[in-house]
Design an enzyme around this catalytic site. Structure first.
Site, PDB file in Angstrom:
ATOM      1  N   LYS A  61       0.833  -1.196   0.000  1.00  0.00           N
ATOM      2  CA  LYS A  61       0.000   0.000   0.000  1.00  0.00           C
ATOM      3  C   LYS A  61       0.875   1.256   0.000  1.00  0.00           C
ATOM      4  O   LYS A  61       1.963   1.274   0.582  1.00  0.00           O
ATOM      5  CB  LYS A  61      -0.895   0.030   1.245  1.00  0.00           C
ATOM      6  N   LYS A 128     -18.742 -14.025   0.153  1.00  0.00           N
ATOM      7  CA  LYS A 128     -19.372 -12.798   0.621  1.00  0.00           C
ATOM      8  C   LYS A 128     -20.742 -12.653  -0.046  1.00  0.00           C
ATOM      9  O   LYS A 128     -21.001 -13.265  -1.092  1.00  0.00           O
ATOM     10  CB  LYS A 128     -18.489 -11.597   0.309  1.00  0.00           C
ATOM     11  N   GLU A 155      -0.912 -10.064   3.772  1.00  0.00           N
ATOM     12  CA  GLU A 155      -2.193 -10.643   3.365  1.00  0.00           C
ATOM     13  C   GLU A 155      -1.961 -11.521   2.131  1.00  0.00           C
ATOM     14  O   GLU A 155      -1.473 -11.055   1.106  1.00  0.00           O
ATOM     15  CB  GLU A 155      -3.212  -9.551   3.035  1.00  0.00           C
ATOM     16  N   HIS A 171     -14.145  -4.913  -8.944  1.00  0.00           N
ATOM     17  CA  HIS A 171     -13.356  -3.773  -8.457  1.00  0.00           C
ATOM     18  C   HIS A 171     -13.462  -2.592  -9.423  1.00  0.00           C
ATOM     19  O   HIS A 171     -13.632  -1.436  -8.992  1.00  0.00           O
ATOM     20  CB  HIS A 171     -11.886  -4.185  -8.301  1.00  0.00           C
TER      21      HIS A 171
END
Length: 242
Positions: A61, A128, A155, A171
Site C-alpha cells: 500500500k 461474501k 495478506e 473492483h
C-alpha cells in the site's frame, strides 16, 4: 540555545528514516514470501511438468492509502499503532487453476515452520454476499535485518482464474461508480459470480476425469529411461546397491 528550526529538521529526518525502514520491512516480507511461492512453482514445473500456480502478484500500500485506512478505522497515526492494527499493508495474490489447488497451495505454504498464520478467512467455502470468493490468510513472515528479526504480516489471497476475473471486474465497477453501484448491476454481478463458480466446478470435474484417464495403462506405452549422464546413473545404482 539550539535553534528550533534545526530541531524540527532533525526530528523530520528521524521520522523519515523510521518510516522508510518501516515500509522496507513490508517490501522485504513480500520478497521472502514470493521466494517461497516461486520455489513451489518452479518445483512443480520442473518435477511434475505442471504447476497449480498460474500467476503471482504482489503489492505494498502507498503511504497515502495506509493513512486513509488508519483514519477510517480510527487508528492513531503512529508506526506502532499502524503495525499492530493494519495487516494488509503488504499483499500477495496467487492465482490457481482449480479450486482444489487453492487449498493445496495454502497448505504447502502454511505448513512451513517459519510462517505464522494469524488469520484465515475462507471466502471460497463461505462467499461474501455479493458473490466474492477467495481464500484469505494473514501470515507473518520472518525478515532478517542487520540487528533483529522482524515478523511482517502479509495478506495472502489465493483464488482461481475465474474468481480473479470476477473480482477484477467487480473492483473496476465499484471504482467507476464510486462504490454507489446501481442495483441492477449488483444483481448481474451476483449472477456472474454464480456463473464463475459453475465454471470452476465444471473445470475441476473435467480435470479429475482427465487425471483418471491419464493414470490408466496404455498398450503402446514403453518405459523410457531418463537421459542422464552414464557416470551419474552409475553413481545412483551404486548408492541403491544395484
Amino acid at each position: 540555545m539550539e535553534d528550533s528550526s534545526a530541531i524540527s529538521r532533525t526530528d523530520f529526518a528521524e521520522l523519515r528514516t523510521e518510516f522508510s525502514r518501516f515500509m522496507m520491512l513490508y517490501q522485504f516480507g513480500i520478497a521472502e514470501l514470493m521466494t517461497k511461492v516461486n520455489i513451489l512453482k518452479d518445483e512443480f514445473t520442473h518435477i511434475n511438468q505442471y504447476s497449480p500456480i498460474e500467476h503471482v502478484a504482489s503489492r505494498v500500500k502507498t503511504p497515502e492509502s495506509i493513512m486513509r485506512k488508519a483514519e477510517r478505522l480510527g487508528i492513531p497515526i503512529t508506526i506502532e499503532d499502524i503495525s499492530k492494527n493494519i495487516f494488509d499493508i503488504a499483499g500477495v495474490r496467487i492465482t490457481c487453476s482449480f479450486i482444489s489447488d487453492t487449498y493445496r497451495i495454502a497448505e504447502m505454504l502454511t505448513s512451513q515452520s517459519d510462517l505464522r498464520v494469524i488469520e484465515r478467512e475462507d471466502y471460497i467455502a463461505n462467499p461474501k454476499p455479493n458473490g466474492y470468493k477467495s481464500l484469505h490468510l494473514i501470515v507473518e513472515v520472518p525478515v532478517f535485518m542487520s540487528d533483529r528479526v522482524s515478523y511482517v504480516p502479509i495478506e495472502l489471497q489465493i483464488r482461481t482464474i475465474a474468481m480473479d476475473f470476477w473480482a477484477s471486474l467487480e473492483h473496476k465497477i465499484y471504482y467507476k461508480y464510486n462504490r454507489d453501484v446501481p442495483a441492477e448491476l449488483l444483481d448481474e454481478l451476483t449472477e456472474a459470480a454464480a456463473a464463475a463458480h459453475r465454471l470452476d466446478v465444471k473445470m475441476e470435474r473435467l480435470n479429475d476425469e482427465f487425471a483418471k484417464i491419464k493414470a490408466l495403462p496404455h498398450p503402446d506405452d514403453e518405459s523410457v529411461e531418463l537421459e542422464l549422464p552414464t557416470q551419474f546413473l552409475n553413481a545412483l545404482r551404486l548408492q541403491r546397491g544395484l
